[in-house]
Design an enzyme around this catalytic site. Structure first.
Site, PDB file in Angstrom:
ATOM      1  N   HIS A 282      33.209   2.028   9.514  1.00 32.09           N
ATOM      2  CA  HIS A 282      33.169   3.421   8.526  1.00 32.09           C
ATOM      3  C   HIS A 282      33.769   2.771   7.312  1.00 32.09           C
ATOM      4  O   HIS A 282      34.720   2.005   7.089  1.00 32.09           O
ATOM      5  CB  HIS A 282      34.278   4.145   9.271  1.00 32.09           C
ATOM      6  CG  HIS A 282      35.763   3.904   9.653  1.00 32.09           C
ATOM      7  ND1 HIS A 282      36.563   3.789   8.682  1.00 32.09           N
ATOM      8  CD2 HIS A 282      36.191   3.485  10.706  1.00 32.09           C
ATOM      9  CE1 HIS A 282      37.868   3.757   8.986  1.00 32.09           C
ATOM     10  NE2 HIS A 282      37.489   3.284  10.284  1.00 32.09           N
ATOM     11  N   ASP A 294      40.965  -1.982   8.303  1.00 35.37           N
ATOM     12  CA  ASP A 294      40.406  -0.534   8.815  1.00 35.37           C
ATOM     13  C   ASP A 294      40.076   0.354   7.802  1.00 35.37           C
ATOM     14  O   ASP A 294      40.531   0.926   7.043  1.00 35.37           O
ATOM     15  CB  ASP A 294      41.709   0.156   9.502  1.00 35.37           C
ATOM     16  CG  ASP A 294      41.028   1.397  10.388  1.00 35.37           C
ATOM     17  OD1 ASP A 294      39.911   1.458  10.335  1.00 35.37           O
ATOM     18  OD2 ASP A 294      42.008   2.282  10.623  1.00 35.37           O
ATOM     19  N   GLU A 328      35.506   9.082   9.112  1.00 37.66           N
ATOM     20  CA  GLU A 328      35.759   8.617  10.350  1.00 37.66           C
ATOM     21  C   GLU A 328      37.333   8.924  10.766  1.00 37.66           C
ATOM     22  O   GLU A 328      37.472   9.542  11.829  1.00 37.66           O
ATOM     23  CB  GLU A 328      35.524   7.023  10.605  1.00 37.66           C
ATOM     24  CG  GLU A 328      35.791   6.845  12.323  1.00 37.66           C
ATOM     25  CD  GLU A 328      36.991   6.419  12.668  1.00 37.66           C
ATOM     26  OE1 GLU A 328      37.460   5.959  13.750  1.00 37.66           O
ATOM     27  OE2 GLU A 328      37.924   6.143  11.743  1.00 37.66           O
ATOM     28  N   GLU A 329      38.093   8.378   9.919  1.00 35.89           N
ATOM     29  CA  GLU A 329      39.867   8.780  10.150  1.00 35.89           C
ATOM     30  C   GLU A 329      40.052  10.079  10.427  1.00 35.89           C
ATOM     31  O   GLU A 329      41.015  10.425  11.194  1.00 35.89           O
ATOM     32  CB  GLU A 329      40.295   8.147   8.998  1.00 35.89           C
ATOM     33  CG  GLU A 329      40.336   6.866   8.893  1.00 35.89           C
ATOM     34  CD  GLU A 329      40.934   5.820   9.723  1.00 35.89           C
ATOM     35  OE1 GLU A 329      41.346   6.483  10.790  1.00 35.89           O
ATOM     36  OE2 GLU A 329      40.819   4.487   9.659  1.00 35.89           O
ATOM     37  N   ASP A 356      35.153  -1.745  14.164  1.00 34.07           N
ATOM     38  CA  ASP A 356      36.039  -1.180  13.636  1.00 34.07           C
ATOM     39  C   ASP A 356      37.656  -1.369  14.254  1.00 34.07           C
ATOM     40  O   ASP A 356      38.200  -0.804  14.885  1.00 34.07           O
ATOM     41  CB  ASP A 356      35.763   0.554  13.911  1.00 34.07           C
ATOM     42  CG  ASP A 356      36.911   1.401  13.224  1.00 34.07           C
ATOM     43  OD1 ASP A 356      37.702   0.835  12.621  1.00 34.07           O
ATOM     44  OD2 ASP A 356      37.158   2.313  13.593  1.00 34.07           O
ATOM     45  N   HIS A 427      46.712   1.376   9.099  1.00 34.54           N
ATOM     46  CA  HIS A 427      47.138   2.857   8.800  1.00 34.54           C
ATOM     47  C   HIS A 427      48.429   2.666   8.116  1.00 34.54           C
ATOM     48  O   HIS A 427      49.011   4.072   7.772  1.00 34.54           O
ATOM     49  CB  HIS A 427      47.243   3.730   9.788  1.00 34.54           C
ATOM     50  CG  HIS A 427      45.878   4.376  10.324  1.00 34.54           C
ATOM     51  ND1 HIS A 427      45.923   5.358  11.224  1.00 34.54           N
ATOM     52  CD2 HIS A 427      44.340   3.705  10.624  1.00 34.54           C
ATOM     53  CE1 HIS A 427      44.577   5.336  11.807  1.00 34.54           C
ATOM     54  NE2 HIS A 427      43.819   4.449  10.820  1.00 34.54           N
TER      55      HIS A 427
HETATM   56 ZN    ZN Z   1      41.844   3.907  11.415  1.00 34.39          ZN
HETATM   57 ZN    ZN Z   2      38.870   2.558  11.822  1.00 33.24          ZN
END
Ligand code: ZN
Ligand code: ZN
Length: 473
Positions: A282, A294, A328-329, A356, A427
């Site tokens: 993503h 990520d 995606e998130e 991912d 994150h």
């Molecule tokens: Zn994520």
């Molecule tokens: Zn991810």
């Protein structure tokens, strides 16, 4: 290749004896095996994939879904993928509810007044102008909050102080993330003012971890934020000293419909070009770091792998489609849009996989094939063994964006990465390019290049059932 040939002979022998095998003949054609070996060697020396993630995270930085940054990333990716020589580079557009933070702060008020490090969760309501203030009520888990009497929560700020633990396969995340998703909803039902959680994540630093929460449209049920681990500890100590009152100020911007899109690039196949092998990642990220692990790394891995196949003297038989999913998130919007936009030809997707989970070494290779195709899984596992990849089972999920394809019957593989330290960065503001280990990253490129090529070149049917294999279906 001796063992593959031996397997073929054994299977042929069984058929001759009248005992048709339940497994597909897994003998990998020698030229395919040889080319895969070459791709593995080239993957271990990859430059393209690593440059892709370095450039993306440097030139674009964070790529919050629905934001102008994500749009810039799409334009950037289209240009890069065209320059690399891929076919049919395009964006498939869709819209999403947009949420972004504008400001966030928390501070203990009263005798022990002090700042706390927080970050709002994706979908947090804004606090009223000037912020809100409330007494803290602490719970050890989401379950404890759910079991509590509404009178204990009403008019207060809920604090869920649940820890997450490290595991190689990241299995602690699913559990820990439930409190992030459901705290605001559960707290709102009992009349709370706001929700604070201990950050999901496994590092001991003052690095709060953001992520999505349950919401209808752009917003969830309450203002909600994560405290960094040390701040969660601090708040717990203050509570033990007789209670704590916190002032919370969260500003957000949101919209019902903002642009997002999936960026797609292909290597058009030859005689089986209507059949698709999909590898994805993503493109969007959270806003705090630069989305390197990520999921910039995942995009670098699949682009790097595909580029090695693109550079072969001959194209593989099936089409390889690289999908850089958007949004995606914030709720797998790119995955849903892809499944919707390609609903008519999902049965022509012969295999799918997504990277991912950072850039750690791949230690296990799981498949999710028809039971008549397990011989193909075995052949792939044998091919990957020299890279230190152990054989996994046949219950692969395929990755977050691939789940919808798997549920639609598309065979998937999950090259399982070592996620021991993934949630130290994931994150948080610390998810940056320097966290990528180039050696581990290149091993990923090698694995993806090899299995993607084999899937595209052999024409193997990964859906095949054992019944079909024995001719009784
Ligand atoms: Zn994520
Ligand atoms: Zn991810």
């Amino acid at each position: 290749m001796r063992q593959f040939r031996h397997m073929a002979i054994t299977l042929a022998g069984m058929v001759a004896l009248g005992g048709a095998p339940a497994l597909a003949d897994s003998a990998m054609p020698e030229p395919v095996a040889k080319t895969a070996e070459g791709l593995i060697a080239a993957g271990l020396a990859d430059e393209t994939g690593l440059a892709f993630v370095e450039d993306l995270t440097t030139e674009i930085g964070a790529r919050l879904a629905g934001s102008p940054d994500e749009a810039r990333a799409r334009d950037w990716a289209v240009e890069e993928l065209q320059a690399l020589g891929f076919d049919s580079v395009r964006v498939e557009d869709f819209t999403i509810p947009y949420w972004g933070r504008t400001h966030e702060s928390a501070r203990v008020v009263g005798a022990n007044a002090q700042e706390l490090v927080i970050t709002a969760l994706g979908g947090s309501q804004p606090t009223p102008e000037g912020g809100l203030e409330g007494d803290i009520v602490r719970f050890g888990s989401l379950a404890d909050l759910m079991a509590s009497a509404p009178g204990d929560v009403h008019g207060k700020i809920v604090f869920i102080d649940e820890k997450m633990y490290k595991t190689q396969d990241g299995s602690g995340y699913g559990l820990a993330v439930r409190k992030r998703g459901e705290c605001a909803k559960a707290a709102a039902e009992k009349g709370a003012l706001a929700c604070l959680i201990r950050s999901v994540g496994t590092q001991p630093h003052r690095m709060p971890h953001t992520g999505g929460m349950l919401r209808t449209g752009a917003l969830g049920d309450l203002p909600a934020a994560a405290l960094s681990g040390p701040d969660a500890d601090q708040l717990t100590r203050l509570l033990a000293r007789g209670g704590a009152r916190v002032a919370l100020d969260i500003g957000v911007e949101y919209a019902d419909a903002a642009p997002s899109g999936n960026v797609i690039a292909e290597i058009e196949g030859t005689d089986l070009k209507d059949e698709i092998v999909l590898i994805g990642c993503h493109l969007d990220s959270w806003d705090l770091g630069t989305g390197a692990l990520d999921d910039g790394a995942g995009c670098g891995i699949v682009v790097g792998a595909a580029k090695l196949i693109l550079d072969l003297p001959e194209r593989p038989r099936r089409t390889i489609r690289v999908v850089l999913y958007g949004a995606e998130e914030v709720g797998l919007f790119g995955a849903s849009a892809y499944a919707r936009q390609h609903a008519a030809d999902l049965d022509r997707h012969v295999l799918a996989s997504e990277s991912d989970f950072g850039a750690g070494r791949i230690w296990r290779f799981q498949t999710n094939f028809g039971d008549g195709a397990l011989g193909y899984a075995d052949a792939m596992k044998r091919m990957l063994a020299p890279l230190g990849v152990t054989p996994g089972d046949n219950s692969a999920g395929g990755g977050p964006d691939i789940g919808v394809l798997r549920r639609a019957g598309v065979p998937v593989v999950t090259p399982g990465q070592d996620g021991q330290d993934y949630f130290d960065y994931h994150h948080t503001p610390d998810d940056t390019f320097d966290k990528i280990d180039p050696g581990a990253f290149r091993q990923n490129v090698a694995v993806y290049a090899a299995f993607t090529y084999v899937a595209a070149e052999t024409g193997w049917d990964f859906r095949k059932s054992a019944a079909a294999d024995t001719g009784t279906e």
